[in-house]
Design a protein around this motif. Structure first.
Motif, PDB file in Angstrom:
ATOM      1  N   VAL A 133     -32.908 -17.791  43.375  1.00  0.00           N
ATOM      2  CA  VAL A 133     -33.076 -16.368  43.097  1.00  0.00           C
ATOM      3  C   VAL A 133     -31.900 -15.876  42.260  1.00  0.00           C
ATOM      4  CG1 VAL A 133     -33.437 -14.090  44.094  1.00  0.00           C
ATOM      5  CG2 VAL A 133     -34.250 -16.128  45.309  1.00  0.00           C
ATOM      6  N   PHE A 134     -32.224 -15.283  41.086  1.00  0.00           N
ATOM      7  CA  PHE A 134     -31.187 -14.801  40.186  1.00  0.00           C
ATOM      8  C   PHE A 134     -31.420 -13.328  39.855  1.00  0.00           C
ATOM      9  CE2 PHE A 134     -31.602 -19.357  39.269  1.00  0.00           C
ATOM     10  CZ  PHE A 134     -30.296 -19.768  39.509  1.00  0.00           C
ATOM     11  N   LYS A 135     -30.335 -12.559  39.930  1.00  0.00           N
ATOM     12  CA  LYS A 135     -30.401 -11.144  39.583  1.00  0.00           C
ATOM     13  C   LYS A 135     -30.121 -10.934  38.104  1.00  0.00           C
ATOM     14  CE  LYS A 135     -28.435  -6.684  40.992  1.00  0.00           C
ATOM     15  NZ  LYS A 135     -27.460  -6.019  41.897  1.00  0.00           N
ATOM     16  N   ASP A 136     -29.199 -11.734  37.563  1.00  0.00           N
ATOM     17  CA  ASP A 136     -28.800 -11.621  36.155  1.00  0.00           C
ATOM     18  C   ASP A 136     -29.428 -12.766  35.373  1.00  0.00           C
ATOM     19  OD1 ASP A 136     -27.666 -11.330  33.683  1.00  0.00           O
ATOM     20  OD2 ASP A 136     -25.597 -11.755  34.331  1.00  0.00           O
ATOM     21  N   PRO A 137     -30.452 -12.493  34.548  1.00  0.00           N
ATOM     22  CA  PRO A 137     -31.130 -13.567  33.819  1.00  0.00           C
ATOM     23  C   PRO A 137     -30.261 -14.236  32.759  1.00  0.00           C
ATOM     24  CG  PRO A 137     -31.889 -11.433  33.032  1.00  0.00           C
ATOM     25  CD  PRO A 137     -31.006 -11.166  34.218  1.00  0.00           C
ATOM     26  N   GLU A 138     -29.124 -13.605  32.399  1.00  0.00           N
ATOM     27  CA  GLU A 138     -28.270 -14.168  31.363  1.00  0.00           C
ATOM     28  C   GLU A 138     -27.098 -14.958  31.924  1.00  0.00           C
ATOM     29  OE1 GLU A 138     -27.120 -11.112  28.658  1.00  0.00           O
ATOM     30  OE2 GLU A 138     -29.175 -10.687  28.009  1.00  0.00           O
ATOM     31  N   SER A 139     -27.034 -15.077  33.231  1.00  0.00           N
ATOM     32  CA  SER A 139     -25.973 -15.885  33.826  1.00  0.00           C
ATOM     33  C   SER A 139     -26.223 -17.355  33.522  1.00  0.00           C
ATOM     34  CB  SER A 139     -25.906 -15.673  35.331  1.00  0.00           C
ATOM     35  OG  SER A 139     -27.035 -16.245  35.971  1.00  0.00           O
ATOM     36  N   TYR A 140     -25.156 -18.143  33.566  1.00  0.00           N
ATOM     37  CA  TYR A 140     -25.280 -19.567  33.238  1.00  0.00           C
ATOM     38  C   TYR A 140     -26.278 -20.250  34.160  1.00  0.00           C
ATOM     39  CZ  TYR A 140     -24.183 -24.519  32.820  1.00  0.00           C
ATOM     40  OH  TYR A 140     -24.284 -25.872  32.657  1.00  0.00           O
ATOM     41  N   ASP A 141     -26.145 -20.023  35.472  1.00  0.00           N
ATOM     42  CA  ASP A 141     -27.030 -20.693  36.428  1.00  0.00           C
ATOM     43  C   ASP A 141     -28.481 -20.292  36.216  1.00  0.00           C
ATOM     44  OD1 ASP A 141     -24.984 -22.090  37.576  1.00  0.00           O
ATOM     45  OD2 ASP A 141     -24.714 -20.706  39.263  1.00  0.00           O
ATOM     46  N   ALA A 142     -28.709 -19.004  35.928  1.00  0.00           N
ATOM     47  CA  ALA A 142     -30.078 -18.536  35.718  1.00  0.00           C
ATOM     48  C   ALA A 142     -30.691 -19.189  34.488  1.00  0.00           C
ATOM     49  CB  ALA A 142     -30.098 -17.020  35.570  1.00  0.00           C
ATOM     50  N   MET A 143     -29.945 -19.238  33.386  1.00  0.00           N
ATOM     51  CA  MET A 143     -30.473 -19.848  32.162  1.00  0.00           C
ATOM     52  C   MET A 143     -30.686 -21.344  32.335  1.00  0.00           C
ATOM     53  SD  MET A 143     -28.646 -17.817  28.999  1.00  0.00           S
ATOM     54  CE  MET A 143     -26.964 -18.106  29.526  1.00  0.00           C
ATOM     55  N   ALA A 144     -29.761 -22.017  33.053  1.00  0.00           N
ATOM     56  CA  ALA A 144     -29.917 -23.454  33.276  1.00  0.00           C
ATOM     57  C   ALA A 144     -31.145 -23.734  34.137  1.00  0.00           C
ATOM     58  CB  ALA A 144     -28.663 -24.020  33.939  1.00  0.00           C
ATOM     59  N   SER A 145     -31.343 -22.928  35.172  1.00  0.00           N
ATOM     60  CA  SER A 145     -32.497 -23.115  36.041  1.00  0.00           C
ATOM     61  C   SER A 145     -33.797 -22.844  35.301  1.00  0.00           C
ATOM     62  CB  SER A 145     -32.384 -22.191  37.260  1.00  0.00           C
ATOM     63  OG  SER A 145     -33.442 -22.413  38.159  1.00  0.00           O
ATOM     64  N   THR A 146     -33.804 -21.804  34.481  1.00  0.00           N
ATOM     65  CA  THR A 146     -34.997 -21.483  33.688  1.00  0.00           C
ATOM     66  C   THR A 146     -35.310 -22.598  32.698  1.00  0.00           C
ATOM     67  OG1 THR A 146     -34.548 -19.114  33.884  1.00  0.00           O
ATOM     68  CG2 THR A 146     -36.030 -19.806  32.119  1.00  0.00           C
ATOM     69  N   LEU A 147     -34.270 -23.159  32.071  1.00  0.00           N
ATOM     70  CA  LEU A 147     -34.471 -24.257  31.128  1.00  0.00           C
ATOM     71  C   LEU A 147     -35.095 -25.466  31.828  1.00  0.00           C
ATOM     72  CD1 LEU A 147     -34.150 -25.452  28.308  1.00  0.00           C
ATOM     73  CD2 LEU A 147     -31.803 -26.107  28.939  1.00  0.00           C
ATOM     74  N   ARG A 148     -34.600 -25.783  33.019  1.00  0.00           N
ATOM     75  CA  ARG A 148     -35.176 -26.912  33.770  1.00  0.00           C
ATOM     76  C   ARG A 148     -36.643 -26.652  34.092  1.00  0.00           C
ATOM     77  NH1 ARG A 148     -30.053 -26.807  36.383  1.00  0.00           N
ATOM     78  NH2 ARG A 148     -30.920 -25.551  38.095  1.00  0.00           N
ATOM     79  N   ARG A 149     -36.948 -25.405  34.438  1.00  0.00           N
ATOM     80  CA  ARG A 149     -38.340 -25.067  34.754  1.00  0.00           C
ATOM     81  C   ARG A 149     -39.238 -25.229  33.532  1.00  0.00           C
ATOM     82  NH1 ARG A 149     -39.531 -18.908  35.768  1.00  0.00           N
ATOM     83  NH2 ARG A 149     -39.267 -18.989  33.510  1.00  0.00           N
ATOM     84  N   VAL A 150     -38.773 -24.733  32.388  1.00  0.00           N
ATOM     85  CA  VAL A 150     -39.577 -24.823  31.156  1.00  0.00           C
ATOM     86  C   VAL A 150     -39.780 -26.274  30.751  1.00  0.00           C
ATOM     87  CG1 VAL A 150     -39.593 -24.278  28.701  1.00  0.00           C
ATOM     88  CG2 VAL A 150     -38.917 -22.527  30.356  1.00  0.00           C
ATOM     89  N   LYS A 151     -38.716 -27.097  30.848  1.00  0.00           N
ATOM     90  CA  LYS A 151     -38.844 -28.512  30.502  1.00  0.00           C
ATOM     91  C   LYS A 151     -39.839 -29.212  31.413  1.00  0.00           C
ATOM     92  CE  LYS A 151     -34.335 -29.429  28.377  1.00  0.00           C
ATOM     93  NZ  LYS A 151     -33.066 -30.197  28.497  1.00  0.00           N
ATOM     94  N   LYS A 152     -39.788 -28.884  32.686  1.00  0.00           N
ATOM     95  CA  LYS A 152     -40.711 -29.498  33.638  1.00  0.00           C
ATOM     96  C   LYS A 152     -42.150 -29.100  33.335  1.00  0.00           C
ATOM     97  CE  LYS A 152     -41.933 -29.487  38.513  1.00  0.00           C
ATOM     98  NZ  LYS A 152     -41.637 -28.950  39.856  1.00  0.00           N
ATOM     99  N   GLU A 153     -42.377 -27.813  33.050  1.00  0.00           N
ATOM    100  CA  GLU A 153     -43.730 -27.358  32.728  1.00  0.00           C
ATOM    101  C   GLU A 153     -44.255 -28.038  31.469  1.00  0.00           C
ATOM    102  OE1 GLU A 153     -43.238 -23.167  32.477  1.00  0.00           O
ATOM    103  OE2 GLU A 153     -43.277 -22.855  34.663  1.00  0.00           O
TER     104      GLU A 153
END
Length: 307
Positions: A133-153
């Motif tokens: 769960v991320f509140k700030d979409p521009e934080s490093y962890d949020a962007m890294a997690s989103t990137l992993r999700r997109v790659k997996k999809e």
């Protein structure tokens, strides 16, 4: 349980499910939730399953004293808060109409409401094993997690497209489709043996087929469960005794069978799958149902292919 049969063909179908989750389903239980992507959705859904641990991971520590699960009344293990994580474990599956509110409060006072709902593979609600769960979409962890999700999809889409491409030209998939329709006379198969078994969840008739250079198994399934649909999650085919993976073509009359409904699942494998290190060997076929539990396993002797 059916016991092994004497003779040339051995078939064993177990209707008492044993735990055996697929590797892919384990990875699919991790997802990312960006709070800013859902500004109009005050309550975020988390999908849980009985005796499966779900963890919510936040960017900052959680305030344990102000984090609470309402109305859980003995249906969950005690709520766990460890640093930046909230740990949940239902003692049993929630009913299809159940929804339990969870309020997570972070150390900075931010309150994040959730609604715990039962997972349902047939409705596309997979069990959440971990929600980042991320509140700030521009934080490093949020962007890294989103990137992993997109790659997996993207990987899942590529694999699915490749699977569909191969099935379009696969003789085994065409034969499996004919077996599912009951058009046995249009295939090279002859019935070798038929067996029946019944338990509280399903009635299964297993038909073993002998073919020219191929073997097949057809499961005729009646879903006896009062609420849950029945479907095949995956099929695993390995050599005996080596355990080397082999491929099989799988077709079903529908993606899932509703409570009280019946359907057919056909599995076809080529004779080349029986070859290992220059000799013919038997194969072990395992069928895993919608909840990841093994519902059937079949020993296929190489004589089924006529070789």
């Amino acid at each position: 349980m059916w016991s092994p049969l004497p003779g040339r063909f051995v078939l064993l179908v177990v209707l008492v499910a044993s735990t055996a989750l697929a590797r892919d389903s384990e990875r699919s239980g991790v997802r990312t939730l960006l709070l800013s992507e859902h500004p109009d959705d005050a309550t975020h859904r988390v999908y849980v399953a009985g005796q499966v641990v779900t963890s919510l991971r936040f960017e900052q520590p959680v305030d344990a004293a102000r984090t609470r699960l309402l109305g859980w009344g003995g249906r969950f293990e005690p709520l766990g808060v460890v640093g930046q994580k909230v740990i949940l474990e239902p003692l049993r599956d929630l009913a299809s109409d159940e929804g339990l509110p969870l309020l997570v409060t972070l150390k900075d006072g931010t309150e994040v409401p959730f609604l715990l709902r039962p997972a349902s593979e047939d409705d596309g609600r997979k069990t959440d094993q971990q929600v980042n769960v991320f509140k700030d979409p521009e934080s490093y962890d949020a962007m890294a997690s989103t990137l992993r999700r997109v790659k997996k999809e993207a990987r899942v889409l590529r694999e699915e497209n490749e699977r569909l491409r191969q099935e379009e030209t696969s003789e085994d998939h065409a034969l499996a489709a004919l077996l599912v329709k009951g058009s046995i006379e249009q295939t090279p198969f002859l019935v070798a043996r038929t067996l029946m078994a019944v338990d509280e969840d399903a009635k299964i008739q297993a038909v073993l087929f002998r073919g020219k250079g191929k073997a097949a198994v057809v499961f005729k399934v009646t879903n006896l469960h009062a609420h849950n649909p029945w479907s095949v999650q995956r099929v695993r085919l390995t050599t005996l005794p080596g355990g080397s993976e082999r491929t099989a073509a799988v077709r079903a009359t529908a993606p899932s069978f509703a409570p009280g409904a019946s359907g057919v699942v056909a599995i076809v494998t080529d004779g080349s799958a029986f070859a290992e290190e220059g000799r013919l060997t038997d194969l072990f076929l395992e069928v895993y149902r919608h909840d990841g539990l093994r519902t059937a396993f079949v020993t296929l002797e190489h004589r089924l292919t006529g070789e």
